[in-house]
Design a protein around this motif. Structure first.
Motif, PDB file in Angstrom:
ATOM      1  N   GLU A   5       0.828  -1.208   0.000  1.00  0.00           N
ATOM      2  CA  GLU A   5       0.000   0.000   0.000  1.00  0.00           C
ATOM      3  C   GLU A   5       0.862   1.258   0.000  1.00  0.00           C
ATOM      4  OE1 GLU A   5      -3.788  -1.896   2.438  1.00  0.00           O
ATOM      5  OE2 GLU A   5      -2.168  -0.931   3.537  1.00  0.00           O
ATOM      6  N   LEU A   6       1.954   1.231   0.770  1.00  0.00           N
ATOM      7  CA  LEU A   6       2.868   2.370   0.804  1.00  0.00           C
ATOM      8  C   LEU A   6       3.486   2.599  -0.573  1.00  0.00           C
ATOM      9  CD1 LEU A   6       4.418   4.570   2.363  1.00  0.00           C
ATOM     10  CD2 LEU A   6       6.103   2.813   2.954  1.00  0.00           C
ATOM     11  N   SER A   7       3.930   1.533  -1.210  1.00  0.00           N
ATOM     12  CA  SER A   7       4.527   1.643  -2.546  1.00  0.00           C
ATOM     13  C   SER A   7       3.522   2.207  -3.549  1.00  0.00           C
ATOM     14  CB  SER A   7       5.001   0.272  -3.034  1.00  0.00           C
ATOM     15  OG  SER A   7       5.998  -0.231  -2.191  1.00  0.00           O
ATOM     16  N   ALA A   8       2.283   1.756  -3.472  1.00  0.00           N
ATOM     17  CA  ALA A   8       1.251   2.247  -4.386  1.00  0.00           C
ATOM     18  C   ALA A   8       0.992   3.736  -4.173  1.00  0.00           C
ATOM     19  CB  ALA A   8      -0.038   1.456  -4.196  1.00  0.00           C
ATOM     20  N   GLU A   9       0.969   4.174  -2.927  1.00  0.00           N
ATOM     21  CA  GLU A   9       0.728   5.591  -2.627  1.00  0.00           C
ATOM     22  C   GLU A   9       1.909   6.460  -3.072  1.00  0.00           C
ATOM     23  OE1 GLU A   9      -1.502   8.839  -1.302  1.00  0.00           O
ATOM     24  OE2 GLU A   9      -2.087   6.772  -1.716  1.00  0.00           O
ATOM     25  N   ILE A  10       3.122   5.977  -2.872  1.00  0.00           N
ATOM     26  CA  ILE A  10       4.304   6.713  -3.338  1.00  0.00           C
ATOM     27  C   ILE A  10       4.280   6.827  -4.855  1.00  0.00           C
ATOM     28  CG2 ILE A  10       6.829   6.589  -3.574  1.00  0.00           C
ATOM     29  CD1 ILE A  10       6.871   5.421  -0.716  1.00  0.00           C
ATOM     30  N   ALA A  11       3.953   5.737  -5.532  1.00  0.00           N
ATOM     31  CA  ALA A  11       3.885   5.750  -6.998  1.00  0.00           C
ATOM     32  C   ALA A  11       2.859   6.770  -7.484  1.00  0.00           C
ATOM     33  CB  ALA A  11       3.535   4.357  -7.517  1.00  0.00           C
TER      34      ALA A  11
END
Length: 91
Positions: A5-11
């Protein structure tokens, strides 16, 4: 929030691919662990600081038997939040 989820939000926020964002998250975790294991402090201004804390050897009691036990010295990673994080959480 987990790593995916963190990676998706950063992307989404950075306008980069999810694969690149996940690589950045993994790299950051690895670098922080590596530097802490070398005894270095990792400080991200406003966010916080990661460092290690040395805990000396001490005596403790076994709660089941009441027997005194010697605990060895250990090293623990700690996180100290920065000013920006403290303000964001308290608002």
């Amino acid at each position: 929030m987990n790593k995916t989820e963190l990676s998706a939000e950063i992307a989404r926020r950075a306008g980069i691919s999810r694969r690149d964002a996940e690589a950045a998250v993994v790299s950051m975790s690895e670098i922080i662990c590596e530097k802490l294991s070398q005894g270095e402090k990792v400080q991200i201004v406003g966010f916080g600081a990661f460092e290690i804390k040395h805990r000396p050897a001490r005596k403790a009691r076994n709660p089941k038997t009441g027997e005194e036990v010697q605990l060895g010295e250990r090293v623990s990673p700690i996180f100290k939040p920065g000013k920006m994080m403290k303000q964001a959480v308290s608002d």
